[in-house]
Write an enzyme that holds these catalytic residues in place. Structure first.
Site, short mmCIF file in Angstrom:
data_model
loop_
_atom_site.label_atom_id
_atom_site.label_comp_id
_atom_site.label_asym_id
_atom_site.label_seq_id
_atom_site.Cartn_x
_atom_site.Cartn_y
_atom_site.Cartn_z
N ALA A 7 -12.70 9.04 21.68
CA ALA A 7 -13.35 9.22 20.25
C ALA A 7 -12.19 9.12 19.22
CB ALA A 7 -14.03 10.51 20.27
N GLU A 29 -11.23 -1.97 19.53
CA GLU A 29 -10.31 -1.40 18.51
C GLU A 29 -9.33 -0.61 19.38
OE1 GLU A 29 -12.75 -0.40 14.34
OE2 GLU A 29 -12.43 1.17 15.93
N TYR A 67 -6.25 4.52 16.88
CA TYR A 67 -6.11 4.76 15.28
C TYR A 67 -4.84 5.78 15.36
CZ TYR A 67 -10.78 3.53 13.88
OH TYR A 67 -12.13 3.09 13.67
#
Length: 585
Positions: A428, A482, A485
């Protein structure tokens, strides 16, 4: 292109925990369903509708479910809405953790006139967090002529007949990826700004729209145009697949699970002749598990007796792994049934045996670190399963978001010939329990078996390789990723001296044969001075081939320096540069 931690709306009220009775129905294309057969006890989170029920009563129940699930991104409620064969006039908004299913032998056995729609869960028509919902097994005549299915990951559309158009976004707002299979769309598919999408064995009147990465596998009439403009990847035939198992009710009211046949070199849908070829398994050969009643021990005891497994909606807190040991065991989850290990074990393991099927489950990491969430075959598995492979369908993984979660590996495939038919493996990037040292996960997928085939591989934000492929002769059709982050600094995100970060897709140095089509890899670094040297890392050999790759840097920081090995230029943010590589080597 999802944002950072977002506030969630509170659920309006809990789902009423009452199962509707099955009533007598008549449908011109399907004989009347008898009340003589008893309905299985699916528990309080499965609602079964009959066309003899008043539309207002059906609508009321649907609206109650949606009031809970519309903004319930990390809530604990899970729901399945099921429709017996017949005609319905209703509006069905599909929220989080909601599966809407027709119970006919063919999708045309259940016909809905009205709306079935997924709406953007963020403001400004933003569907980039519109996850965890599904529609399957019925036909729709959409009001206004078009079905809106604005979704991102873990939102499959399977065995649907859309008697009109379908729109994969909401009013041209952002949307971040999706899946459709075994579905005819009579009109147009309007992809619009959808960033990436995979369509497998689907048919339509026409397709319009392209953004970063659109993949078509086994499509009779794919759209015109070639990579990179537009960014279409077209594979004429699906080399090997079976469709996901599904529930069915016959004219006598008996429930079955249908297991579609294995297909090779296929094009188009399975049910042109009315039904999908395959076998049916009576429901009494399944153990129907309930989260409020069952433990891993009670489930394993039933599996040891030779039962298949049907997991009704809810969260199963497991003190040990569920162990699948018998060949051809079918494990089917309803309504995003969720497996959460609580003692640092795996959630599920399978033996290295023929024909095991695992479908329709969400694996959610617990606070104590697990070595793996789903292990397919034990380490060192050597058997071949060419004629009857293990297959995984709509299996989804989450580490964090609903709370702290930790695992080393999410999905480990040791059995050769395994088919992965749509997965989202997500560490997440927003929600609860999210941080570099909180929701920890080294790898999304590790493949050790040979001849493993993956369709619709979505893997994101893990802290080392997103995918590590050690087996030979692997194939991937569509990859979306992705990278994380949140690396705090470059030192924490370095895989080897002189190599910044960890490649998203890594094929090990000893692999001699591998092929992949349609790969999109993206960065959204939250801190400056973070760089990924290469998105894809593979051995330099002629039988390791990659087709149609794109990298994109989003946000304000960092870059991906190369697309694959040292090939492909660097991404850039100002101005935006999205490097593409057509073929490697």
């Amino acid at each position: 292109m999802r944002g950072r931690e977002r506030g969630l709306f509170d659920a309006c009220r809990r789902v009423v925990r009452t199962t509707l009775a099955v009533a007598l129905l008549t449908y011109s294309a399907f004989p009347a369903v008898s009340l003589a057969a008893s309905k299985p006890e699916f528990g309080p989170n499965v609602f079964i509708f009959s066309p003899s029920m008043p539309s207002s009563a059906i609508q009321h129940r649907i609206d109650e479910v949606y009031a809970t699930q519309q903004h319930n991104e990390f809530g604990e409620q899970r729901t399945a809405l099921m429709f017996l064969p017949g005609d319905y006039t209703v509006d069905i908004p599909v929220g989080f953790y909601t599966e809407v299913t027709g119970l006919g032998a063919s999708p045309d056995g259940v016909h809905v006139t009205g709306n079935v729609h997924s709406d953007a869960s963020l403001p400004n028509n933003n569907a980039t967090t519109t996850f965890w919902r599904a529609v399957e097994g019925f036909s729709l005549s959409p009001a206004g002529g078009a079905m809106q299915w604005a979704v991102s990951q873990a939102a499959p559309l399977r065995r649907m007949h859309i008697r009109g158009d379908i729109v994969l976004h909401q009013h041209a707002g952002w949307a971040s990826g999706g899946w459709m299979s075994d579905a005819p769309i009579d009109g147009k598919v309007k992809a619009g700004p959808q960033q990436q999408w995979i369509s497998r064995n689907t048919e339509w009147g026409s397709w319009t729209g392209a953004n970063w990465n659109m993949v078509f596998v086994g499509i009779p009439d794919p759209p015109a145009g070639e990579w990179p403009t537009p960014p279409y990847t077209k594979v004429a035939e699906t080399p090997i697949v079976r469709e996901k198992p599904f529930l069915q009710v016959d004219a006598a009211g008996n429930y079955f699970v249908c297991v579609p046949s294995l297909r090779t070199q296929s094009v188009g849908i399975t049910w042109h002749r009315g039904t999908t070829p395959g076998k049916t398994i009576p429901i009494d050969r399944f153990y129907i598990a309930r989260p409020e009643m069952d433990t891993a021990a009670t489930i394993n005891a039933q599996l040891a007796k030779g039962k298949n497994l049907l997991l009704t909606p809810g969260i199963y807190k497991l003190t040990e792994a569920i162990r699948i040991t018998r060949p051809e065991t079918v494990v089917l989850g309803l309504g995003y049934a969720t497996l959460r290990p609580v003692n640092g074990t795996a959630a599920m393991t399978t033996a290295d045996v023929d024909g095991v099927i695992v479908a329709g489950l969400l694996f959610d990491a617990g606070m104590k670190q697990s070595p793996v969430l789903l292990q397919v075959g034990p380490a060192g598995s050597k058997a071949r399963h060419i004629q009857n492979p293990i297959s995984l369908h709509d299996v989804f993984f989450r580490v964090g978001g609903a709370g702290v979660g930790r695992t080393l590996v999410n999905l480990e495939v040791n059995s050769s010939d395994t088919i992965i038919d749509h997965t989202w493996i997500w560490r997440a990037d927003h929600g609860s329990g999210v941080g570099w040292s909180s929701n920890t996960s080294a790898n999304g997928l590790i493949v050790n078996g040979d001849n493993v085939t993956a369709y619709g591989l979505f893997v994101e934000h893990h802290q080392q390789f997103q995918v590590l492929w050690n087996g030979n002769h692997g194939r991937t059709y569509f990859y979306q990723s992705e990278i994380p982050y949140d690396p705090p600094d470059q030192v924490s995100y370095t895989s080897a001296p002189g190599t910044n970060g960890w490649a998203s897709y890594k094929v090990s140095d000893g692999v001699t044969s591998h092929e992949a089509w349609g790969l999109g890899i993206y960065s959204v670094f939250l801190r400056p001075h973070i760089v990924l040297t290469r998105a894809i890392e593979v051995p330099k050999t002629t039988d390791v081939r990659f087709h149609h790759m794109i990298t994109v840097a989003l946000g304000d920081y960092g870059e991906i320096s190369h697309v694959i090995n040292a090939t492909g230029e660097a991404t850039s943010i100002h101005p935006r540069v999205t490097p593409k590589v057509t073929l490697y080597p």
